[in-house]
Design an enzyme around this catalytic site. Structure first.
Site, mmCIF file in Angstrom:
data_model
loop_
_atom_site.group_PDB
_atom_site.id
_atom_site.type_symbol
_atom_site.label_atom_id
_atom_site.label_comp_id
_atom_site.label_asym_id
_atom_site.label_seq_id
_atom_site.Cartn_x
_atom_site.Cartn_y
_atom_site.Cartn_z
ATOM 1 N N GLU A 204 10.545 5.392 -0.492
ATOM 2 C CA GLU A 204 9.190 5.965 -0.442
ATOM 3 C C GLU A 204 9.029 6.878 0.776
ATOM 4 O O GLU A 204 8.158 6.671 1.634
ATOM 5 C CB GLU A 204 8.125 4.849 -0.481
ATOM 6 N N GLU A 326 11.318 0.422 -8.581
ATOM 7 C CA GLU A 326 10.239 -0.561 -8.355
ATOM 8 C C GLU A 326 9.281 -0.465 -9.533
ATOM 9 O O GLU A 326 8.728 0.620 -9.788
ATOM 10 C CB GLU A 326 9.498 -0.305 -7.036
HETATM 11 O O1 AHR Z 1 7.182 -3.960 -3.524
HETATM 12 C C1 AHR Z 1 6.270 -3.897 -2.479
HETATM 13 C C2 AHR Z 1 6.235 -2.514 -1.836
HETATM 14 O O2 AHR Z 1 5.769 -1.577 -2.763
HETATM 15 C C3 AHR Z 1 7.541 -1.941 -1.381
HETATM 16 O O3 AHR Z 1 7.923 -2.400 -0.129
HETATM 17 C C4 AHR Z 1 7.256 -0.471 -1.339
HETATM 18 O O4 AHR Z 1 8.403 0.299 -1.578
HETATM 19 C C5 AHR Z 1 6.188 -0.283 -2.391
HETATM 20 O O5 AHR Z 1 5.093 0.408 -1.906
#
Ligand code: AHR
Length: 522
Positions: A204, A326
């Site tokens: 990110e 994610e």
């Molecule tokens: O999964 C929780 C968080 O969500 C992670 O650390 C981040 O990459 C995303 O914003």
């Protein structure tokens, strides 16, 4: 953290699912549901890494969730809790991403090697401000991946570490012998190099990884990638930090300016029923909460298609993979728990979130070659929850279990004609489906009925699929928010299903309300 951006794609995504896909306007017509499985038109394989997991130093994701230490009264194998290890092995987890997440861009790998007692104690600034004593570090993670039988996907620190730190980490893990770092690894108990399957160039970068503009992130990615040189002839897949949800400009700039510097790019998309200030509860929700969660989940279809279309412009040969490294539901934390630990219950609704995602992933396997649910144990949409020496397999675990034969199987395209399910402004097809053919010739067909109120009778036409018989499993429950607790760990789990009849080239299946059915045709 993820923040939505109102781009054109976002406006498109604000529409109901039917409008997004150009599907006909929903009707209340009662045409019979029909699924056609095109066994004669095999598509790209369902990469096993689409069933990947994500384990961040966050809440009880690592400590107590995976690692309890050798002296713990909780049964363990060299410090790793045995129940979790066994559950992951049973699921054939293909890849684990570690150590973050946001944690990764503040992680300094040297602080997590050597004797555990002497490791540096830090503050986990992203997640609850708790102390992080680095007991679980590189050796612990890499050994664990091997024990599980999963590929290691290591996320590097771009945000607040120089390139040499990343380069040396790679050397520590992969250099066969001879160098000081290989000797240091051997002194720490590991003579042979580990296999690093995937390496993330930050996480990110548009947010917690450094708040970069895409132009800057592209240059930084090129720079860090230059010095990532695995040892021993290893081929490591380099993964760039990808877009937040619908930020197509991010994908555009990264592909245009840095496309040659990475092998994959990871987008992030979370299903949040309401909004960031009030996300919604994991249990105790009403039918609106059910419908909005599943409808918002299906938005990932358009997101993947949108980002993949941009990638096609710069990489028509599809060399570079798109990953969703994610994904999953993000609810309000369970009352009474640390808000920074992101601990949430997991219900039948989450299992359907997973099965809908698997169906969508199957439609994009030409470009989509990896995904990591957030997160593996005790964080967000976990497959496992632990409490002291107790562990439960969540409904999401069982969804993964039911689909695990999809791993590396050939996708068979499906056409779905289904009645529409509507609740308030939320509209989606009642029936979702996908199909694959495994290496042994077995055809697996996953069917989901999202309607919480009524059964769906589905005719499944099998084009180019032959089989003498069908066996099936079902996951369902009496209530939308049925879930497993430490007191009742088996409230939601798969059962044998006898509601499918095979006759000639057709299957007749009656899907109970709010259910997932996996059919195996042999
Ligand atoms: O999964 C929780 C968080 O969500 C992670 O650390 C981040 O990459 C995303 O914003």
């Amino acid at each position: 953290m993820i923040r939505n951006m109102m781009t054109t794609l976002a406006l498109l995504l604000a529409l109901p699912a039917a409008a997004q896909t150009g599907a006909p306007a929903p009707t209340t017509g009662e045409a019979p549901d029909q699924v056609t499985v095109h066994g004669d038109q095999p598509a790209a394989k369902f990469n096993r890494r689409l069933f990947g997991q994500f384990a961040e130093h966050l809440g009880h994701g690592i400590y107590t969730g995976i690692w309890v230490g050798k002296g713990s009264p909780i049964p363990n194998v060299d410090g790793y809790r045995r129940d979790v290890l066994d559950a992951l092995k049973a699921l054939r987890v293909p890849v684990i991403r570690w150590p973050g997440g946001c944690f990764a861009d503040e992680y300094h790998w040297r602080e997590g090697i050597g004797p555990q007692a002497g490791r540096k104690v830090k503050i986990n600034t992203n997640w609850g401000g708790v102390t992080e004593d680095n007991r679980f570090g590189t050796n612990e993670f890499m050994d664990y991946s091997e024990m599980v039988g999963a590929d290691a996907y290591v996320s590097g620190n771009v945000g607040n570490a120089p390139p040499f730190e990343m380069a040396e980490w790679m050397e520590y893990m992969t250099s066969p012998s001879g160098s000081s770092l290989a000797k240091e690894r051997a002194a720490n108990g590991r003579k042979e190099p580990w296999k690093v399957a995937m390496f993330g160039i930050g996480n990110e970068l548009w947010g917690c990884g450094g708040n970069m503009r895409p132009e800057y992130a592209a240059d930084v990615t090129r720079r860090y990638s230059t010095f990532l040189k695995p040892g021993g002839g290893q081929r490591v897949m380099k993964i760039a930090s990808g877009p937040n949800v619908d930020d197509t400009n991010w994908t555009e700039v990264m592909m245009r300016e840095a496309g040659g510097a990475f092998d994959g790019i990871g987008m992030h998309y979370y299903t949040i029923p309401f909004d960031w200030s009030h996300k919604g509860a994991a249990t105790g929700f009403d039918e609106d909460g059910w419908a909005r969660t599943l409808a918002k989940t299906e938005r990932i279809d358009a997101l993947i298609a949108g980002h993949a279309a941009i990638m096609d412009k710069y990489d028509p040969a599809k060399r570079t993979a798109l990953l969703v490294d994610e994904w999953g539901t993000w609810y309000d934390v369970e009352p009474g728990t640390n808000p920074g630990f992101l601990y949430q219950q997991n219900s039948l609704r989450d299992a359907l979130v997973a099965s809908l995602n698997f169906d969508i992933f199957a439609r994009h396997t030409d470009r989509l070659r990896g995904a990591n649910i957030a997160q593996m144990v005790n964080v967000l949409q976990s497959i496992l929850l632990t409490d002291g020496n107790r562990m439960v397999k969540t409904p999401t675990y069982w969804a993964f279990d039911m689909y695990k034969d999809y791993q590396d199987a050939v996708v068979l395209p499906v056409d779905v004609q289904s009645r529409w399910y509507n609740k308030n402004e939320w509209t989606l097809k009642a029936v979702s489906a996908s199909a694959v053919r495994g290496a042994d010739g077995t055809v697996h067909i996953g069917l989901t009925n999202v309607d919480p109120n009524r059964a769906e009778t589905v005719t499944v036409r099998l084009a180019g699929v032959t089989g003498a018989g069908v066996t099936a499993r079902i996951l369902t429950a009496a209530t939308m928010d049925a879930h497993n607790t430490f007191e009742a760990p088996d409230a939601v789990r798969p059962a044998a299903f006898t509601g499918a009849q095979l006759s000639g080239g057709t299957l007749q299946v009656t899907l109970p309300a709010k259910s997932i059915v996996m059919l195996d045709i042999r």
